[in-house]
Design an enzyme around this catalytic site. Structure first.
Site, PDB file in Angstrom:
ATOM      1  N   HIS A  32      21.806 -39.103  27.203  1.00 51.27           N
ATOM      2  CA  HIS A  32      21.465 -40.026  26.115  1.00 51.27           C
ATOM      3  C   HIS A  32      20.959 -39.272  24.887  1.00 51.27           C
ATOM      4  O   HIS A  32      19.975 -39.667  24.241  1.00 51.27           O
ATOM      5  CB  HIS A  32      20.439 -41.066  26.586  1.00 51.27           C
ATOM      6  CG  HIS A  32      21.037 -42.102  27.478  1.00 51.27           C
ATOM      7  ND1 HIS A  32      21.306 -41.865  28.814  1.00 51.27           N
ATOM      8  CD2 HIS A  32      21.433 -43.378  27.233  1.00 51.27           C
ATOM      9  CE1 HIS A  32      21.832 -42.945  29.350  1.00 51.27           C
ATOM     10  NE2 HIS A  32      21.937 -43.882  28.422  1.00 51.27           N
TER      11      HIS A  32
ATOM     12  N   HIS B  77      28.611 -37.588  20.561  1.00 51.46           N
ATOM     13  CA  HIS B  77      28.857 -36.406  19.733  1.00 51.46           C
ATOM     14  C   HIS B  77      29.886 -36.724  18.648  1.00 51.46           C
ATOM     15  O   HIS B  77      30.559 -37.753  18.677  1.00 51.46           O
ATOM     16  CB  HIS B  77      29.298 -35.201  20.591  1.00 51.46           C
ATOM     17  CG  HIS B  77      30.664 -35.323  21.193  1.00 51.46           C
ATOM     18  ND1 HIS B  77      31.329 -34.253  21.758  1.00 51.46           N
ATOM     19  CD2 HIS B  77      31.514 -36.370  21.335  1.00 51.46           C
ATOM     20  CE1 HIS B  77      32.509 -34.633  22.213  1.00 51.46           C
ATOM     21  NE2 HIS B  77      32.630 -35.919  21.972  1.00 51.46           N
TER      22      HIS B  77
ATOM     23  N   CYS C 224      38.256 -38.167  17.101  1.00 47.71           N
ATOM     24  CA  CYS C 224      37.033 -37.546  17.624  1.00 47.71           C
ATOM     25  C   CYS C 224      36.101 -37.081  16.509  1.00 47.71           C
ATOM     26  O   CYS C 224      34.971 -36.666  16.763  1.00 47.71           O
ATOM     27  CB  CYS C 224      37.363 -36.371  18.539  1.00 47.71           C
ATOM     28  SG  CYS C 224      38.105 -36.875  20.109  1.00 47.71           S
TER      29      CYS C 224
ATOM     30  N   HIS D  43      31.197 -40.957  18.656  1.00 46.11           N
ATOM     31  CA  HIS D  43      31.627 -41.597  19.906  1.00 46.11           C
ATOM     32  C   HIS D  43      30.876 -40.955  21.069  1.00 46.11           C
ATOM     33  O   HIS D  43      30.117 -39.999  20.885  1.00 46.11           O
ATOM     34  CB  HIS D  43      33.149 -41.446  20.099  1.00 46.11           C
ATOM     35  CG  HIS D  43      33.592 -40.026  20.285  1.00 46.11           C
ATOM     36  ND1 HIS D  43      33.651 -39.112  19.257  1.00 46.11           N
ATOM     37  CD2 HIS D  43      34.004 -39.365  21.398  1.00 46.11           C
ATOM     38  CE1 HIS D  43      34.082 -37.946  19.702  1.00 46.11           C
ATOM     39  NE2 HIS D  43      34.311 -38.065  21.011  1.00 46.11           N
TER      40      HIS D  43
ATOM     41  N   HIS E   4      30.683 -40.170  25.658  1.00 44.89           N
ATOM     42  CA  HIS E   4      31.392 -39.959  26.915  1.00 44.89           C
ATOM     43  C   HIS E   4      30.436 -40.110  28.092  1.00 44.89           C
ATOM     44  O   HIS E   4      29.220 -39.919  27.959  1.00 44.89           O
ATOM     45  CB  HIS E   4      31.994 -38.544  26.982  1.00 44.89           C
ATOM     46  CG  HIS E   4      33.062 -38.288  25.973  1.00 44.89           C
ATOM     47  ND1 HIS E   4      34.351 -38.751  26.103  1.00 44.89           N
ATOM     48  CD2 HIS E   4      33.028 -37.599  24.794  1.00 44.89           C
ATOM     49  CE1 HIS E   4      35.068 -38.356  25.067  1.00 44.89           C
ATOM     50  NE2 HIS E   4      34.290 -37.662  24.257  1.00 44.89           N
TER      51      HIS E   4
ATOM     52  N   GLU F 249      34.943 -34.384  30.407  1.00 45.20           N
ATOM     53  CA  GLU F 249      34.696 -35.302  29.293  1.00 45.20           C
ATOM     54  C   GLU F 249      35.226 -36.697  29.635  1.00 45.20           C
ATOM     55  O   GLU F 249      34.645 -37.713  29.253  1.00 45.20           O
ATOM     56  CB  GLU F 249      35.380 -34.765  28.047  1.00 45.20           C
ATOM     57  CG  GLU F 249      34.891 -35.357  26.756  1.00 45.20           C
ATOM     58  CD  GLU F 249      35.454 -34.606  25.564  1.00 45.20           C
ATOM     59  OE1 GLU F 249      34.693 -33.869  24.904  1.00 45.20           O
ATOM     60  OE2 GLU F 249      36.665 -34.752  25.306  1.00 45.20           O
TER      61      GLU F 249
END
Length: 207
Positions: A156, A98, A107, A111, A113, A195
């Protein structure tokens, strides 16, 4: 011990109205808006127990029929103390990317998670019969609803696209999942999204 009718509660569990103990039982079985019926023991109210019955009959929206025993003499087999609650928690994982477009830090860059989602179900009573007897809800039934959602929208995936937002934060994701599942999981209490191992957000919309 004999039990008497205390109240009916709506499917969403947010409103209840007291009924005369002599009310006709068939009113419950003919009204699909009713989700659970609660009974009070003949002992004093302060130490009385309640039992939820009938939810298993309405869960699959099959034709309703009265139980084989009288409502006014049913044993409080699955009774719980006043104010007590059963809770289930089921955990799932997914990998996703995201961008937090408006974030002033790193952020704002693309990137990803390794997310952890916890589905929290809460209910006063247990199913009184059938394959889910003495269960709040079958863990497998939760997975049947959660796993396809994760595969289609989360795992994904680029969350900005699948969740249609420019800032899919942990808080946003938790609310999105809750709103997606609530129509299918009657007793859904909250959704928690991790997260990272140390950072999580929880969303609930119960009164």
């Amino acid at each position: 011990e004999e039990v008497e009718i205390l109240c009916f509660m709506s499917v969403k569990g947010r409103s209840a109205f007291h009924l005369d103990p002599e009310i006709q039982a068939d009113r419950f079985f003919q009204d699909r808006r009713i989700g659970e019926i609660f009974f009070k023991t003949t002992s004093s109210f302060g130490s009385s127990k309640i039992v939820a019955a009938g939810a298993a009959i309405t869960r699959d929206k099959s034709p309703l029929s009265p139980p084989s025993v009288s409502l006014t003499t049913q044993k409080a087999e699955n009774s719980v103390s006043q104010g007590s609650m059963f809770e289930l928690k089921k955990k799932y994982t997914f990998e996703a990317a995201h961008i937090l477009k408006h974030h002033k830090g790193k952020c704002a860059n693309l990137h990803g998670h390794s997310y952890v989602v916890k589905v929290h179900v809460r209910r006063k009573g247990l199913d009184s019969e059938g394959s889910n007897k003495n269960m709040v809800m079958d863990f497998g039934d939760i997975s049947v609803l959660v796993k396809p959602m994760i595969e289609k929208f989360l795992d994904h995936q680029m969350l900005n696209e699948t969740l249609d937002t420019d800032s899919p934060t942990a808080e946003f994701i938790a609310r999105w999942i809750y709103n997606h599942l609530k129509p299918s999981i009657q007793w859904l209490h909250s959704i928690t999204v991790y997260e990272t191992a140390t950072s999580a957000a929880t969303y609930s919309n119960e009164d």
